[in-house]
Each structure stands twice: as structure tokens, then as C-alpha cells.
Motif scaffolding. Structure first.
Motif, PDB file in Angstrom:
ATOM      1  N   ASP A  24      67.400 -13.472 -73.021  1.00 28.79           N
ATOM      2  CA  ASP A  24      66.003 -13.939 -73.125  1.00 28.79           C
ATOM      3  C   ASP A  24      65.027 -12.811 -72.772  1.00 28.79           C
ATOM      4  O   ASP A  24      65.340 -11.950 -71.956  1.00 28.79           O
ATOM      5  N   PRO A  25      63.853 -12.852 -73.378  1.00 27.79           N
ATOM      6  CA  PRO A  25      62.862 -11.771 -73.135  1.00 27.79           C
ATOM      7  C   PRO A  25      62.111 -11.968 -71.821  1.00 27.79           C
ATOM      8  O   PRO A  25      60.946 -12.351 -71.808  1.00 27.79           O
ATOM      9  N   PHE A  32      61.884  -9.590 -69.173  1.00 23.58           N
ATOM     10  CA  PHE A  32      61.551  -8.387 -68.411  1.00 23.58           C
ATOM     11  C   PHE A  32      60.189  -7.813 -68.798  1.00 23.58           C
ATOM     12  O   PHE A  32      59.654  -8.141 -69.862  1.00 23.58           O
ATOM     13  N   MET A  41      59.594  -4.926 -69.895  1.00 25.12           N
ATOM     14  CA  MET A  41      59.735  -4.217 -71.166  1.00 25.12           C
ATOM     15  C   MET A  41      59.656  -5.163 -72.365  1.00 25.12           C
ATOM     16  O   MET A  41      59.437  -4.723 -73.486  1.00 25.12           O
ATOM     17  N   ASP A  42      59.903  -6.436 -72.143  1.00 26.16           N
ATOM     18  CA  ASP A  42      59.937  -7.395 -73.254  1.00 26.16           C
ATOM     19  C   ASP A  42      58.570  -8.024 -73.525  1.00 26.16           C
ATOM     20  O   ASP A  42      58.413  -8.785 -74.473  1.00 26.16           O
ATOM     21  N   THR A  68      54.951  -8.897 -74.711  1.00 26.83           N
ATOM     22  CA  THR A  68      54.157  -8.562 -75.900  1.00 26.83           C
ATOM     23  C   THR A  68      52.818  -9.296 -75.832  1.00 26.83           C
ATOM     24  O   THR A  68      52.663 -10.254 -75.081  1.00 26.83           O
ATOM     25  N   TYR A  83      50.836   0.971 -78.617  1.00 24.31           N
ATOM     26  CA  TYR A  83      51.749   1.664 -77.695  1.00 24.31           C
ATOM     27  C   TYR A  83      51.058   2.879 -77.096  1.00 24.31           C
ATOM     28  O   TYR A  83      50.467   3.682 -77.822  1.00 24.31           O
ATOM     29  N   ILE A 133      67.755   0.613 -64.360  1.00 27.58           N
ATOM     30  CA  ILE A 133      67.945   0.777 -65.807  1.00 27.58           C
ATOM     31  C   ILE A 133      66.678   0.438 -66.608  1.00 27.58           C
ATOM     32  O   ILE A 133      66.411   1.056 -67.634  1.00 27.58           O
ATOM     33  N   GLU A 134      65.909  -0.521 -66.160  1.00 24.98           N
ATOM     34  CA  GLU A 134      64.646  -0.771 -66.872  1.00 24.98           C
ATOM     35  C   GLU A 134      63.616   0.246 -66.402  1.00 24.98           C
ATOM     36  O   GLU A 134      63.261   0.276 -65.223  1.00 24.98           O
ATOM     37  N   PRO A 135      63.107   1.055 -67.331  1.00 24.51           N
ATOM     38  CA  PRO A 135      62.116   2.055 -66.901  1.00 24.51           C
ATOM     39  C   PRO A 135      60.844   1.367 -66.405  1.00 24.51           C
ATOM     40  O   PRO A 135      60.602   0.199 -66.708  1.00 24.51           O
ATOM     41  N   LEU A 163      62.310  -8.166 -62.897  1.00 22.33           N
ATOM     42  CA  LEU A 163      62.456  -6.717 -62.781  1.00 22.33           C
ATOM     43  C   LEU A 163      63.866  -6.300 -63.188  1.00 22.33           C
ATOM     44  O   LEU A 163      64.836  -6.874 -62.699  1.00 22.33           O
ATOM     45  N   GLY A 164      63.939  -5.301 -64.063  1.00 23.69           N
ATOM     46  CA  GLY A 164      65.252  -4.751 -64.414  1.00 23.69           C
ATOM     47  C   GLY A 164      65.684  -3.754 -63.351  1.00 23.69           C
ATOM     48  O   GLY A 164      65.902  -2.582 -63.614  1.00 23.69           O
ATOM     49  N   LYS A 216      50.793  -1.165 -74.436  1.00 19.26           N
ATOM     50  CA  LYS A 216      52.050  -1.173 -73.705  1.00 19.26           C
ATOM     51  C   LYS A 216      52.465   0.270 -73.440  1.00 19.26           C
ATOM     52  O   LYS A 216      52.412   1.098 -74.340  1.00 19.26           O
ATOM     53  N   PHE A 248      55.385   2.679 -71.250  1.00 14.25           N
ATOM     54  CA  PHE A 248      56.516   2.803 -70.325  1.00 14.25           C
ATOM     55  C   PHE A 248      57.052   4.226 -70.302  1.00 14.25           C
ATOM     56  O   PHE A 248      56.799   5.020 -71.198  1.00 14.25           O
ATOM     57  N   PHE A 249      57.782   4.524 -69.239  1.00 10.51           N
ATOM     58  CA  PHE A 249      58.309   5.869 -69.009  1.00 10.51           C
ATOM     59  C   PHE A 249      59.496   6.159 -69.918  1.00 10.51           C
ATOM     60  O   PHE A 249      60.290   5.272 -70.210  1.00 10.51           O
ATOM     61  N   ARG A 298      63.915  -4.428 -81.720  1.00  6.05           N
ATOM     62  CA  ARG A 298      63.060  -4.962 -80.653  1.00  6.05           C
ATOM     63  C   ARG A 298      61.632  -5.226 -81.117  1.00  6.05           C
ATOM     64  O   ARG A 298      61.082  -6.299 -80.883  1.00  6.05           O
ATOM     65  N   LYS A 302      64.492  -9.183 -78.341  1.00  5.28           N
ATOM     66  CA  LYS A 302      64.311  -8.363 -77.137  1.00  5.28           C
ATOM     67  C   LYS A 302      65.555  -8.272 -76.251  1.00  5.28           C
ATOM     68  O   LYS A 302      65.510  -7.672 -75.178  1.00  5.28           O
ATOM     69  N   LYS A 309      68.400  -3.774 -75.031  1.00  2.00           N
ATOM     70  CA  LYS A 309      67.496  -3.123 -74.083  1.00  2.00           C
ATOM     71  C   LYS A 309      67.370  -1.615 -74.275  1.00  2.00           C
ATOM     72  O   LYS A 309      68.306  -0.954 -74.734  1.00  2.00           O
ATOM     73  N   PHE A 310      66.229  -1.104 -73.834  1.00  2.00           N
ATOM     74  CA  PHE A 310      66.033   0.343 -73.755  1.00  2.00           C
ATOM     75  C   PHE A 310      66.278   0.797 -72.314  1.00  2.00           C
ATOM     76  O   PHE A 310      65.651   0.276 -71.397  1.00  2.00           O
ATOM     77  N   CYS A 332      70.095  -8.092 -61.584  1.00  2.00           N
ATOM     78  CA  CYS A 332      68.795  -7.990 -62.267  1.00  2.00           C
ATOM     79  C   CYS A 332      68.955  -8.397 -63.720  1.00  2.00           C
ATOM     80  O   CYS A 332      68.041  -8.911 -64.335  1.00  2.00           O
ATOM     81  N   TYR A 336      69.382  -6.592 -66.439  1.00  2.00           N
ATOM     82  CA  TYR A 336      68.857  -5.731 -67.504  1.00  2.00           C
ATOM     83  C   TYR A 336      69.960  -5.037 -68.290  1.00  2.00           C
ATOM     84  O   TYR A 336      69.867  -4.894 -69.509  1.00  2.00           O
TER      85      TYR A 336
END
Ligand code: FES
Ligand code: FES
Lengths: 719, 164
Positions: free
Chosen positions: A217-218, A220, A222-223, A225, A231, A343-345, A391-392, A419, A421-422, B28, B34, B37-38, B99, B101
Motif C-alpha cells: 500500500d502507498p 510512505f 515517498m508514495d 502524491t 518534481y 532505505i526510504e530516502p 516512515l521507511g 515533491k 527527495f534525496f 511508480r 507505489k 520502492k526507490f 518499517c 519499506y
């Protein structure tokens, strides 16, 4: 070597440097002389300041839906630690509803209850233990009073069951009771149920976010929108301390997909229609940086040496050891720069429209993120709504969110949501690193082979200083960095002469909170040294520890986990079938934890087969998730202790990608993890960080038993 | 350029200016799935793992132009709440995610592994499951992988009994 009874001469102990060359002069001011500092330190150390949000209004916490489920607006974020599940258990029990009726969501700054304390420090469950149950019980009583009114009965004649209230022959759901009520009778805070009456608290309930996380499921940051989303990206330097002086954007401006190049005094950003377009344009901007230094790892190591910076004595008992004495032995230890590598930037989605802003973000500091965006954009804080996502991974990395400011500035500039991100390289080079540390341990045995004196002198970069998570006053009042000194206290309280002295050095790059803060490095150093002293005394390391801990309440709990870990692992000094065991213990934020690592050496590399862990977190609201935290902390700690290391080369932090930044993979994780949970107090304590303490030393101590080598530096390597 | 591909059983056509755009971003951002993942964008962490014609692929480093006409499965297509894939079922039974992710990538890598090696040994797992999990869920993942293998086997048995 298997025969540990052999005495080790002092010379052997001075493997690297030693006091002769380093020269520790502990002249720091002593923390306990001042009663205010003493009190604050106590608070900081037990993490009693765990929650600073609402404790009086159930309506800020709960919402009852038409379908009769209850939304719990959590002031703490879910970053993997399983908090949402524990909170749901606490709410369900006091609200008299089954678990599946509770739905936990993040509180947004618009919906209410924001915790001034952030999410961190292993405090989410312990900090909400009292207020959440009280609010749930209060809501339950409010519903009962209202039902009594609606049914024209006395509250005592009503029966609560599974989200309904029955009286006479009528049953109303909570939703039906709440419908249309604009004024509630609010009772005094009700008495909470006793522990034994709880149906969910204390049970290994499956995580409430399991489905969302297994089916993709979206959820995070990062997900996130929004319609018309663009961007953004920001040009970041690769060198430490580089200062932005200006940028040539003529090339980038003309590139396909570019909407706008946003130039600010402190950064330049690109907004484009796709991520690829934004990245391409960014690579075509030439920025002038002023780069003040070309540091290398050796420079950092030189700075990070005991005796540099300002010192504070954080623990003092009896007198100091006399370095000149023959029997005083010492050892040095070091830990490297560590990256969060979640892992999630870091990322954010910002939408600024006129005087309002909406920020969707994975953050550990909801309130601070809002404040910083409001300040930069000169908006009222009430008009900035921060919507936290799952949070990832957090691990302390998301206690700093300046990227939210940058995304908001870019959004304002283009009038559309942005949006940002790193990249992974940016993650590694612009992390808020775990600071490197250096430790000197000194000890002296008495005639009975117990410690007569023990000293820990250590230096660390900033952890809590300049940090958002704690009131800025705290480090100043304290004189010591409450993050860096986590785990820095000597827990062997029977030793008559004790010193722990913390030296503070600010590094030229940002260092900050990293899961368990100073605990991992401090425990590595201290528990390795204790092991060495036990060997010197010719004693079993478990007995050696037990003999030197006071029998006060905290001491008893520490002894109990030490005994439990030793029993469960059947700890022995001897090598069996090529495997040896190592023992270590620590206390963090009031939670004692002891671990036994069982290792072998295969092709010159350390292989950890099994870890036994005994921990006393008090009440385990969800024992399965407490175990999960132990397993995760053991593996993350093993990864940091055995594999991970950032280095500095010509002013640049490296490596910049997984792989070269070595981390524990499946093949490195122990195949057996055996966990024993004790309950030495009747409230929940810290869980997420304490089990990270002992692992490094437990492995290093096992290596010593197997190879005779005392490893004094993380990452632990045999060659 | 126009690229047609089959994603989770549905034929999709996407318009893309740059054929070198990683498949990950097409999945994505254009297809709004989604679950993939990245993490790093450099084939170094495995968070973006999906299946292309049944093979586990790190989609962050796979240009979309190469996916033309191929069959792609993402975590959303692996299974769902009503009909979970044995790997997802095992993941739930062992309560693996923290988490969460990294988890879709691990589950996709595991599903591909089980297709090739239905009953992997610990050594097979160590060799083939090389994604990164920062929360350190490897211990439960290993148990879940063995459980998924068992679950798949019992599904196979039921299937062949039904066919007989
Ligand atoms: S994002 Fe593809 S491997 Fe890391
Ligand atoms: S569960 Fe968090 S990174 Fe794997």
C-alpha cells in the motif's frame, strides 16, 4: 586462548597508545555538584520527558466513525517500531472494544495532538502509557454517561461490550451514542483497569499495519502524491562544509521538462515535470562552492581523541586512579562515523497556496517541521498543515527536516505542489551521522580480583547538542551531550572508585541522533574492558559482573538479565566445536539488557551464529513486537559493529552507496536469536534502542575467547 | 516513444520522451503503482525488485525501453488481501515487516527464488536474497521464506490432487 586463567601483564594491555601517550587529565566540571543539572540529567537519562502533548482532551485523540470504528490519532509516528499496534492495544482495552475496531492514523498538525517531544528515544509506548489509557478510559465513561441519558437509565445499569452499550432491552453502538452530541459530560479521570484485566495489553497481537506493508500500500512519504504535482531537486555539494556562493543556470534553464530554476540565497533548486528531467537539469547547473577544507579520516581521528575539547565528569565515586601505579591497566577503543542508511530516502511533498501550506512528510518531528516551514515562508503556524506518513525507517535521521523548507520554497515559486527527495548519494553525504568516538578505559583490581577502581574517558561528536529533539536549554545546563553520554555510565556500582568523563568535540560535518546514540560505542568500549578485566582476574565474566553490581532496584534488574542471558545461552568460557561465546550487558533509558554472542571464525572472518538476549523492558505491551525490536536491534547493531564505516577523503564523505557502505545482509544475520523477556517493573519502559547496546562487545568478547585478539575498533575485523 | 507492456495482467501503453527512464519511475509515477520502492537507484539495495517475464529485476536500473512487450509483475500483482501469494501469507504469519519499506522488494525476490528453487536451503537463501533491510528483519524473513516454501508445496499438492 582457551586458558583464560593466565594472567595478562600490563604491557599486553597497552596495545594501542595507552595513557602514557594520550594523557588524560580529567579536570572537567562535575555534573552532580549542581542540583538542577543532577535532576535534568536524571530525567534525560531515564527519558521521563518522553511525551509533551495533550493529556486532557479525548476528542483530540479519538474519532468515532459512522461505521463504529474508532480512529486513534497518534501523536507518535510509526517508523517500524510497532508503536501503532501497542497504542491500539492500549486504546482497545480501556475503550472496551475489539482490536479490529481501532484504526490508528498519524495525527496531523491540523487534527490535533502534536507531541512536542518528537518520536524518538524509545519513548513512544512508555510515554503514552498513562495519557493514552486515561484518555481512552475517559472517552469510555463519556460514552457511558451519554448512553445513560439516551436510554434513560443509570450508568451502573449499562453493560459495555465490543463497542456497544446495552441497557434495558436496547443496544446502542458507540457511533449511535455519539451521533449528534455536541456537549459531553466529562467525568473525572477514571481509575484504570489493572494489568491482569487487560485482554490485549501483554499479548502478541499481529501488527496493525501488517496488511498494508505486505500488499504494498502507498503509505510512505515517498508514495505521497497531489494533483498537478511537480518534481523538485536541490543542488548539494559533495564536500564537507562547502558554502554556496552562486550558480550558473543558463544551460539548465533551457532543458526539456524544466519549469523553473529556483535561486535562493542558500540553495538552488530545479522544478521540472518529471524526476528524470529535474535530475538532468540539476547535473547541468554549475555551482560555485567555497570549500574550506580537504580533510581526511586521519584528521577526524586526531580531533576525536580523548583530551580534546571540553570535558564534563558525568559520574564520580571515590578517588581517581593513579596512572603511575603498576596495577592500573588501560585499553583504548574507537568507533567510526556511522550512516543511518534507512532505505526510504528523505523526502517531502509540499504545496503552498497563498497563505497556506500542506506538507506530507516522513518526519520524527512533526511540530518542528511545521515551525521551520512557517518561519521561512512567513506563514502562521496554524496555516501550515503537516501530514505525517509512515516512515521507511527513522533511526533518528528524520529528526531534521530542512528539505521540507526547500520543497515549500520551490512550491511557492512555481505555484504547484513539489515533491523532492534525496538521491542515495545525497543521503550518504548529507546524513546527520553517528559521530565517531574514542574511549580510554582504566581499571585496577583488588586482592580478591574485583575492581577497586574503574574509569571511562570518552570523546564523541555532537549527538543531542544543537538538536531539535530536546529543549535547547538542556545541553547547556547539563554541560554534557545527553545523546553522547547514553551508555557512558559505569553500571558496576559496587566498585568504590568510579569516574566517567565525557569530552565534547564538534566535528566539521553534522552529527546527530542514530538509534541508541552513544550506547552502542560506549557499551562496546566498557563491556570489552570489563571482559578484559575479568580475564585478568581469572574470573568467569558473568560472575565478575554480578559481583560488582549493587542490590538496589536498578541493580537487581540488571543482575536478573545478566543471569537470565547466561542461563538461557548456557554461557561458557570454553571453545566448543570451533565456537566461542562472548558476554556483554548494558542499561539504556532504564532498560537493562544482556546478550551472549556465539561465533566462529570462517576463512578469517567473524561469523555470528547465535545471539541470546535477555531484556527487562517492564511491561511488554506487545511481547512479539518487543522481540522484533530486539531482533532488529541485534542485527542493526551487528551491522554497525562488524561492517559499517564512513571515511573522509580529500574533504569528501564516502562511500556514497550501499555495497561499498557495507551493511549486514541476510547471510550475516545470526540464524538463531533467542530472546528472554523479564518484567521487573509494572509499567512499560524503553524497547527500541536498549538491545543495541551489548551486541558489539558481546561479539568482540567472543572473538577474544576464540582467537586471543582483543578487538578495539569497530568495525570489528580480524585483519 | 510509445511503449506497450503488460503489468499485473493488464496491457498498458505509456508515452515517454526518454526511453532510458528507469522502469521503476514508469511503474511508480505513470502507472501509479507505489508498492515498488526507490532506495538507491543504483541496483544496490533491491527495494525496487519486480518480475520481468518471471525473473527478479531491480527496476531502478532497467531502462523502460527494454521492457517493451514484456510481462511485468509488481507486489500489487503478486497477491492481495483475498488471495495472498504464499510469500505474502508467510510474511504475515511470521509478522516480518517493521518499517516495511524494503519488504516488497524482498517478497518479490523471494517469490522469484521459490519459482527456481522450491525448497531453498539456508545457503540458497544466503546466496540469492541479497537485498538490504535496515530494520534488520532478516531473522524473521528467513523463517518466512522457509514457511512460504512449505505453503507453496501444499498448494501444489492440492492443485495436483484436484487435477487428478
Ligand atoms: S532502488 Fe533499485 S536497487 Fe536500490
Ligand atoms: S523493514 Fe525497514 S528496511 Fe526492512
Amino acid at each position: 586462548m582457551p586458558n583464560n586463567k593466565k594472567k595478562i601483564s600490563r604491557r599486553k594491555f597497552l596495545v594501542r597508545g595507552g595513557l602514557g601517550t594520550v594523557g588524560v587529565v580529567a579536570i572537567g566540571s562535575y555534573i552532580f555538584r549542581n542540583p538542577i543539572r543532577r535532576q535534568i540529567l536524571g530525567m534525560a537519562n531515564s527519558m521521563d520527558m518522553a511525551y509533551m502533548g495533550d493529556t486532557g482532551n479525548p476528542m483530540l485523540w479519538f474519532e468515532i466513525t459512522k461505521e463504529n470504528s474508532i480512529l486513534l490519532h497518534s501523536p507518535k509516528v510509526e517508523m517500524g517500531q510497532g508503536t501503532f499496534t501497542s497504542l491500539a492495544q492500549m486504546a482497545a482495552d480501556e475503550l472496551e472494544v475489539p482490536m479490529h475496531l481501532i484504526q490508528v492514523v498519524h495525527a496531523t498538525t491540523a487534527t490535533g495532538n502534536i507531541d512536542g517531544m518528537s518520536t524518538g528515544g524509545s519513548t513512544s509506548v512508555s510515554g503514552l502509557w498513562q495519557p493514552l489509557r486515561e484518555m481512552a478510559a475517559t472517552l469510555r465513561e463519556m460514552l457511558t454517561l451519554e448512553a445513560a441519558k439516551k436510554l434513560a437509565l443509570q450508568p451502573k445499569d449499562l453493560v459495555l461490550d465490543k463497542g456497544t452499550i446495552t441497557g434495558g432491552n436496547k443496544t446502542l453502538t458507540y457511533a449511535q451514542i455519539a451521533e449528534g452530541v455536541s456537549e459531553w459530560d466529562v467525568p473525572e479521570t477514571p481509575t484504570l483497569k489493572s494489568l491482569k484485566d487487560y485482554k490485549y495489553i501483554g499479548k502478541p497481537i499481529p501488527r496493525v499495519d501488517l496488511g498494508a506493508k505486505v500488499f504494498g500500500d502507498p503509505i510512505f512519504g515517498m508514495d505521497a502524491t497531489m494533483p498537478n504535482m511537480l518534481y523538485g531537486t536541490v543542488v548539494r555539494p559533495t564536500k564537507i562544509g562547502a558554502i554556496f556562493e552562486g550558480a550558473d543556470i543558463s544551460q539548465a534553464e533551457k532543458m526539456p521538462g524544466v519549469v523553473k530554476i529556483v535561486q535562493e540565497p542558500d540553495f538552488v533548486g530545479v522544478v521540472a515535470t518529471s524526476l528524470t528531467a529535474a535530475e538532468n537539469a540539476k547535473n547541468n547547473i554549475s555551482v560555485t562552492w567555497k570549500t574550506p577544507n580537504n580533510l581526511n579520516t586521519e584528521d577526524i581521528v586526531a580531533m576525536m581523541t580523548v583530551g580534546n575539547g571540553k570535558s564534563t565528569i558525568i559520574q564520580k565515586e571515590g578517588s581517581a586512579l593513579d596512572e603511575e601505579e603498576e596495577e592500573v591497566v588501560s585499553l583504548e577503543f574507537r568507533s567510526p562515523i556511522g550512516a543511518h542508511a534507512q532505505i526510504e530516502p528523505n523526502g517531502v511533498l509540499a504545496s503552498v497556496e497563498g497563505t497556506r501550506a500542506t506538507i506530507k512528510i516522513a518526519t520524527q518531528v512533526i511540530g518542528l517541521t511545521r515551525k521551520e516551514v512557517a518561519e521561512r515562508l512567513e506563514l502562521d503556524e496554524e496555516n501550515v498543515n503537516v501530514i505525517p506518513t509512515y516512515l521507511g525507517g527513522g533511526f533518528g535521521r528524520r529528526l531534521h527536516t530542512p528539505h521540507a523548507i526547500q520543497a515549500a520554497v520551490m512550491s511557492k515559486a512555481v505555484g504547484q505542489p513539489v515533491k523532492y527527495f534525496f538521491t542515495r548519494q545525497e543521503e550518504f553525504q548529507h546524513d546527520m551521522f553517528r559521530p565517531p568516538t574514542h574511549h580510554i578505559l582504566k581499571g585496577k583490581l583488588n586482592n580478591e580480583g574485583l575492581l577497586e577502581g574503574l574509569e571511562h574517558h570518552f570523546v564523541s561528536g555532537d549527538v543531542g547538542n544543537n538538536s531539535a529533539m530536546i529543549p535547547s536549554l538542556l545541553p547547556t545546563v547539563l554541560g554534557a551531550d545527553i545523546g553522547a553520554i547514553r551508555g557512558g555510565f559505569i553500571q558496576y556500582t559496587k566498585i568504590p572508585n568510579l569516574r566517567s568523563t565525557y569530552w565534547h568535540v564538534t566535528l566539521p560535518f553534522a552529527t546527530s541522533w542514530w538509534r541508541s546514540l552513544g550506547l552502542l560505542a560506549n557499551t562496546f568500549a566498557m563491556e570489552s574492558f570489563i571482559d578484559a578485566m575479568a580475564v585478568k582476574a581469572g574470573k568467569n565474566p558473568v560472575d565478575f559482573r554480578l559481583a560488582q553490581i549493587e542490590d538496589d532496584a536498578a541493580g537487581k534488574r540488571l543482575k536478573a538479565v545478566i543471569q537470565a542471558a547466561s542461563d538461557k545461552a548456557n554461557y561458557q568460557d570454553d571453545i566448543k566445536e570451533g565456537r566461542a561465546m562472548g558476554f556483554a550487558a548494558s542499561v539504556d533509558a532504564g532498560t537493562p539488557c544482556a546478550q551472549v554472542a556465539e561465533i566462529s571464525i570462517e576463512n578469517g572472518a567473524i561469523k555470528v551464529h547465535k545471539v541470546t538476549c535477555a531484556m527487562d523492558p517492564g511491561v511488554a505491551v506487545n511481547p512479539d513486537q518487543v522481540r522484533a525490536q530486539c531482533e532488529g536491534a541485534i542485527i542493526m547493531g551487528l551491522s554497525a559493529a562488524m561492517h559499517e564505516q564512513m571515511y573522509v577523503e580529500d574533504g569528501t564523505l564516502k562511500p556514497t552507496i550501499y555495497g561499498p557502505y557495507q551493511m549486514a545482509l541476510m547471510k550475516h544475520a545470526p540464524k538463531e536469536i533467542d530472546i528472554v523477556l523479564l518484567q521487573g517493573r509494572d509499567t512499560p519502559g524503553a524497547v527500541g534502542e536498549p538491545p543495541l547496546g551489548p551486541i558489539g562487545a558481546a561479539i568482540a568478547n567472543a572473538v577474544f575467547r576464540l582467537s586471543g585478539k582483543r578487538l578495539q575498533e569497530m568495525p570489528l575485523k580480524l585483519v | 516513444m510509445t511503449i506497450s507492456l503488460n503489468v499485473n495482467g493488464i496491457s498498458q501503453t505509456v508515452e515517454i520522451t526518454d526511453g532510458n527512464t528507469p522502469l521503476l519511475w514508469v511503474i511508480r509515477d505513470l502507472l501509479d503503482l507505489k508498492g515498488t520502492k526507490f532506495g538507491c537507484g543504483k541496483a544496490a539495495c533491491g527495494a525496487c525488485t519486480l518480475h520481468i517475464d518471471g525473473e527478479a529485476v531491480r527496476s531502478c536500473s532497467y531502462p523502460v525501453k527494454l521492457a517493451k512487450g514484456k510481462t511485468i509483475t509488481t507486489i500489487e500483482g503478486l497477491g492481495n488481501e483475498e488471495n495472498p501469494h504464499p510469500v505474502q501469507q508467510a510474511w504475515m504469519e511470521e509478522i516480518v515487516p517493521q518499517c516495511g519499506y524494503c519488504q516488497p522488494g524482498f517478497m518479490m525476490a523471494t517469490a522469484a527464488l521459490l519459482d527456481k528453487i522450491p525448497e531453498p536451503t539456508d545457503a540458497d537463501i544466503d546466496r540469492n536474497i541479497i537485498n538490504v533491510c535496515r530494520c534488520g528483519t532478516y531473522y524473521r524473513m528467513r523463517k518466512a521464506i522457509h514457511k512460504a516454501a512449505e505453503l507453496s508445496k501444499s498448494i501444489e499438492t492440492v492443485k495436483s490432487e484436484n487435477d487428478a
